[in-house]
Write a protein that holds these residues in place. Structure first.
Motif, PDB file in Angstrom:
ATOM      1  N   ASP A  48     -73.782   1.013  81.117  1.00 63.35           N
ATOM      2  CA  ASP A  48     -74.983   1.856  81.046  1.00 63.35           C
ATOM      3  C   ASP A  48     -75.349   2.373  82.445  1.00 63.35           C
ATOM      4  O   ASP A  48     -75.119   1.710  83.456  1.00 63.35           O
ATOM      5  N   ARG A  61     -79.234  -3.137  70.755  1.00 65.30           N
ATOM      6  CA  ARG A  61     -77.896  -3.140  71.348  1.00 65.30           C
ATOM      7  C   ARG A  61     -77.141  -4.387  70.907  1.00 65.30           C
ATOM      8  O   ARG A  61     -77.730  -5.401  70.513  1.00 65.30           O
ATOM      9  N   ASP A  93     -72.003   3.917  75.169  1.00 62.78           N
ATOM     10  CA  ASP A  93     -71.408   4.441  73.939  1.00 62.78           C
ATOM     11  C   ASP A  93     -72.066   5.728  73.453  1.00 62.78           C
ATOM     12  O   ASP A  93     -71.798   6.191  72.342  1.00 62.78           O
TER      13      ASP A  93
END
Length: 424
Positions: free
Chosen positions: A71, A33, A54
């Motif tokens: 998230d 990430r 994403d």
């Protein structure tokens, strides 16, 4: 046999790869990430998933997986997750739970959203602030251990160490170490008191405003006199009972036999010619029944109608009953509780209100003060004994039971408190 089982497994995998719409689970290797990361998964069990900010699909999450703001993590019926965030907040996500990282910055507060399920967390002392949002309320946390559960429209939390403010548009409560709180969508948060006895399981107690109607006597007579009057009136042939007899019987039955029995007796009163004061007493009984059955708007109207025409003791009951009913009818409604307490029963209502607004210990203090003013009343120490059980003060409970029974050996609340004491 083992070789045959391996062959079956390999055949199953091959079949899965060729069937349309059927694919093996997503790889669980950590995904790289962008930095800075919000936190990282440090422990898992089975079946836990993550949906990256994403990426639209869910994927299996593994140990060392870094997380970014936005998230969402979720667990199934068997899964659990442990996460350490960049501000050193430690979180454990329980079974059937969903958590979103809403905001995580190098400076400033962290914001998480618990959408469902349970989390246990520890925030670093002296660190950044942490806010946990739920559908029912938001918890503002600094340097404390706590647990929180979301079940549909209800949020509940327990503070193990420190202090947390639980807030929603309807109100706010401060939850300290050894306390808990509950919030429901559309209702102000209310505090719980956690009792941890030395010899049995931890328990949660709180005073609910709804239950106050059940404690509200509609007769000003002491408990012993109420019992005597009940026996006398029941022994009297129905055809010889006057309107006043029927009305007084309904009042004492409300305390000894329950609201429904009192309501049936009131049918003998309805339709008779009543004085203004007698009509107000009927309204008072009807109001307590409506409050007990959660018909709060009706209860508030009946308490208000009865109030101007009652004697001082009954009027005090109507004042507290109206306060309870209006508060329950509209969670956004805010008013000060009645300022006066007339007689022992008024003191009990005052104590119950203090227990609801503050905690059971505050209710005990109100009763203790009232006992000094009314030393011959057995109901006050009987109620104090029941409140003492809520805070696990067994010495006080026994002392209060003994005092109540020395004043009235047949007092029903004192006998019930003694039974509870012996059972515990």
């Amino acid at each position: 046999m083992l070789g045959r089982w391996k062959n079956i497994c390999r055949a199953g995998v091959a079949l899965a790869l060729v069937l349309p719409g059927f694919s093996p689970p997503a790889a669980a290797d950590p995904v790289q990430r962008a930095t800075p990361v919000a936190g990282s998964v440090i422990a898992r069990k089975t079946g836990e998933e993550v949906r990256f900010i994403d990426v639209s699909n869910w994927r299996v999450v593994d140990i060392n997986q870094d997380l970014l703001t936005g998230d969402v993590l979720r667990t199934n019926a068997n899964g659990q997750l442990a996460i350490v965030f960049s501000d050193h907040t430690q979180v454990r996500l329980g079974r059937n739970s969903s958590l979103q990282v809403k905001k995580m910055a190098a400076s400033g507060d962290t914001t998480l959203e618990l959408q469902s399920g349970t989390i246990w967390a520890r925030a670093e002392r002296g660190g950044q602030g942490l806010t946990v949002e739920t559908p029912a309320a938001a918890a503002a946390i600094r340097g404390t251990d706590w647990t929180m559960t979301v079940e549909g429209a209800k949020t509940s939390m327990i503070v193990l160490e420190g202090r947390v403010a639980l807030t929603n548009p309807q109100g706010s409560v401060e939850v300290n170490e050894g306390e808990g709180a509950v919030a429901t969508i559309g209702q102000a948060p209310r505090k719980l008191v956690i009792v941890t006895p030395d010899d049995r399981e931890q328990m949660l107690f709180y005073l609910n405003l709804r239950d106050g109607f059940g404690l509200m006597p509609t007769s000003p007579l002491p408990a012993g006199r109420m019992a005597d009057e009940r026996r006398r009136l029941l022994a009297l042939p129905p055809e010889r009972r006057t309107t006043e007899d029927w009305l007084e019987l309904a009042e004492v039955q409300s305390a000894f036999d329950g609201r429904q029995v009192a309501a049936a007796t009131l049918q003998e009163v309805r339709g008779r010619k009543l004085t203004t004061a007698q009509k107000a007493r009927v309204d008072l009984i009807d109001a307590t029944i409506a409050g007990s059955e959660k018909r709060y708007d009706e209860a508030a109207r009946l308490f208000a109608a009865a109030l101007p025409h009652l004697d001082a003791n009954r009027r005090n009951m109507a004042q507290y009953g109206g306060y309870f009913a209006r508060s329950l009818a509209d969670p956004a409604h805010v008013e000060k509780p009645p300022s006066s307490a007339v007689g022992p029963y008024g003191a009990i209502m005052q104590a119950y209100t203090a227990g609801f607004l503050q905690n059971p210990r505050a209710a005990v203090d109100v009763i203790r003060d009232a006992e000094k003013r009314f030393p011959d009343d057995p109901t006050l120490p009987a109620i104090r004994a029941q409140l003492a059980q809520l805070i696990d003060d067994r010495a006080q409970m026994q002392e209060a039971v003994n005092r109540a029974l020395s004043l009235d050996p047949n007092h029903p609340i004192a006998l019930a408190a003694r039974a509870s004491y012996k059972a515990s």
